[in-house]
Design an enzyme around this catalytic site. Structure first.
Site, short mmCIF file in Angstrom:
data_model
loop_
_atom_site.label_atom_id
_atom_site.label_comp_id
_atom_site.label_asym_id
_atom_site.label_seq_id
_atom_site.Cartn_x
_atom_site.Cartn_y
_atom_site.Cartn_z
N ARG A 238 26.31 91.17 76.46
CA ARG A 238 25.99 89.90 75.82
C ARG A 238 26.95 89.73 74.66
NH1 ARG A 238 23.59 88.70 79.78
NH2 ARG A 238 21.46 87.86 79.98
N GLU A 267 27.47 79.83 74.55
CA GLU A 267 27.85 79.50 75.92
C GLU A 267 27.28 78.13 76.29
OE1 GLU A 267 26.83 82.61 78.65
OE2 GLU A 267 27.85 84.16 77.48
N HIS A 286 31.17 83.74 82.16
CA HIS A 286 29.88 84.37 82.48
C HIS A 286 29.58 84.27 83.98
CE1 HIS A 286 25.80 85.51 80.51
NE2 HIS A 286 25.97 86.14 81.67
#
Length: 326
Positions: A238, A267, A286
Site C-alpha cells: 500500500r 489513487e 494498481h
C-alpha cells in the site's frame, strides 16, 4: 422460504471486472445456493429491508456505518479485496459478525507480475526507459539475478508467491515478518525488530506487507539509506507503507538505481503528481494482482467455503484480526 439471505453490494457497474453478480454467488455456492436468497444491490441504491434480514454480506469499499445500523443479523461480512485498512478499527461490526477478506487470491497474477518487476529492476530497465526518453545510448551491463539478494518486507501469500517464482532463478530470498518466521522458500528470515539488518542485504527491496498502524511509514529516509548503493525498490503493498518523498529523493540523488510503484498514497494518481516525471521510476496503476478474468470467482470461492463452514459450525478462513489489522 430460503434458509438464509446473502446481500451483495456493488460499488461499480456491471461491466467492471470487480462486479459481483447473483449468478456468480450461486455458482460459487454450488448446491448450497438452493437454500439461499441472494439480493444484489448498487451501493448507491441500497435495499435496507433486505440488508436488515441478511445473514451474509459481500462487497468492497462499503459503508461501515450502514452495516452497523442495518446489518444486525449479519454473521459474515466478506470483502472482495485483501486490504482491509479502511475498515479499521472493527468497532462497527455488528454483534456476532466477523469480517473476512480475499487474501490469497492475488498470488497467481501478483506472483508473476512481481517476478517480472523484480527482474526489470535488477536488469536496470528503469534506466533504459529513462535513456530512451533522452535519446541516450548507455549500454552498461547488469549482473545476473543469481547474484542478487531480494528482501521482502511482508511474506504472506503475495510476497511468498513472488519469492517462489524468483527462487528457481538463483536469487537469494530474505524475508522480514512480524513473527520472524517464514515458509521454506526463504533463505533467511528476520523479525520486524531486525528490519535494519535485513535492509542492508538488499539489492532489491519488495514491500508486500499489509498497511496497519505499525507499517504506515515503515520504509522511510533512514530505511532507504540502509539499502545497498544502487539498490532498487518495488512497492506492491500500500502506498503509505513507503515514504514517497524520501523515495523520490533517493532516486533523484542516485542512491537507488530504480523503483516501481503499483500503489500510491492517493489513487488514482493525480495527473499533476511529481511522480510521473521522476527519473528511473516505473508507475503501474494498481493493476499488479487483479486478473481481468476470474478474479471475482476466486474471491467468492473463499466466501462460499466460509458459508459452508459457518453453517456447519467450523472455523472460518481469512478472518480479519482486529489486533493485527489484517
Amino acid at each position: 422460504m430460503r434458509d438464509f439471505l446473502i446481500y451483495v453490494e456493488n460499488a461499480l457497474p456491471q461491466e467492471s471486472p470487480y462486479f459481483v453478480s447473483k449468478q456468480a454467488i450461486a455458482d460459487a455456492l454450488g448446491s448450497v445456493a438452493a437454500t439461499a436468497e441472494i439480493r444484489s444491490c448498487s451501493a448507491n441504491f441500497p435495499d435496507f429491508e433486505a440488508l436488515e434480514r441478511a445473514h451474509y454480506f459481500v462487497g468492497s469499499g462499503f459503508d461501515t456505518a450502514r452495516l452497523k445500523e442495518h446489518g444486525k443479523r449479519l454473521r459474515i461480512i466478506h470483502c472482495t479485496s485483501a486490504g482491509v485498512e479502511k475498515y479499521m478499527p472493527l468497532d462497527w461490526l455488528p454483534n456476532g459478525a466477523v469480517l473476512t477478506n480475499s487474501s490469497g487470491v492475488h498470488g497467481r497474477k501478483g506472483g508473476a507480475f512481481g517476478l517480472m518487476t523484480v527482474l526489470m529492476l535488477c536488469e536496470g530497465v528503469p534506466r533504459h526507459i529513462q535513456n530512451q526518453r533522452l535519446h541516450r545510448w548507455d549500454n552498461r551491463l547488469a549482473t545476473g539475478i543469481e547474484t542478487k539478494t531480494i528482501v521482502f518486507v511482508g511474506f504472506g501469500a503475495l510476497g511468498s508467491a513472488i519469492a517462489d517464482r524468483l527462487r528457481p532463478l538463483g536469487a537469494k530470498i530474505v524475508a522480514v515478518t512480524r513473527s520472524g518466521e517464514a515458509g521454506p522458500c526463504a533463505d533467511q528470515v528476520f523479525a520486524v525488530c531486525d528490519l535494519d539488518r535485513a535492509l542492508s542485504l538488499a539489492d532489491c527491496l519488495v514491500v508486500s506487507c499489509p498497511l496497519t498502524a505499525s507499517t504506515r511509514g515503515l520504509i522511510g529516509e533512514a530505511q532507504l539509506a540502509l539499502l545497498k548503493p544502487g539498490a532498487s525498490l518495488f512497492n506492491i503493498a500500500r502506498g503509505p507503507v513507503v515514504d514517497t518523498k524520501a523515495l523520490v529523493r533517493a532516486l533523484l540523488d542516485g542512491r537507488l538505481s530504480g523503483a516501481a510503484l503499483d500503489v500510491f498514497d492517493q489513487e488514482p494518481l493525480p495527473a499533476d503528481s511529481q511522480l510521473w516525471d521522476v527519473p528511473n521510476l516505473m508507475i503501474f496503476p494498481h493493476i499488479s494482482c487483479d486478473d481481468a478474468d476470474g478474479y471475482v470467482d476466486r474471491c467468492l470461492s473463499i466466501f462460499a467455503d466460509n458459508v459452508s463452514r459457518d453453517l456447519q459450525g467450523e472455523p472460518l478462513r481469512n478472518r480479519v484480526d482486529a489486533v493485527a489489522g489484517y
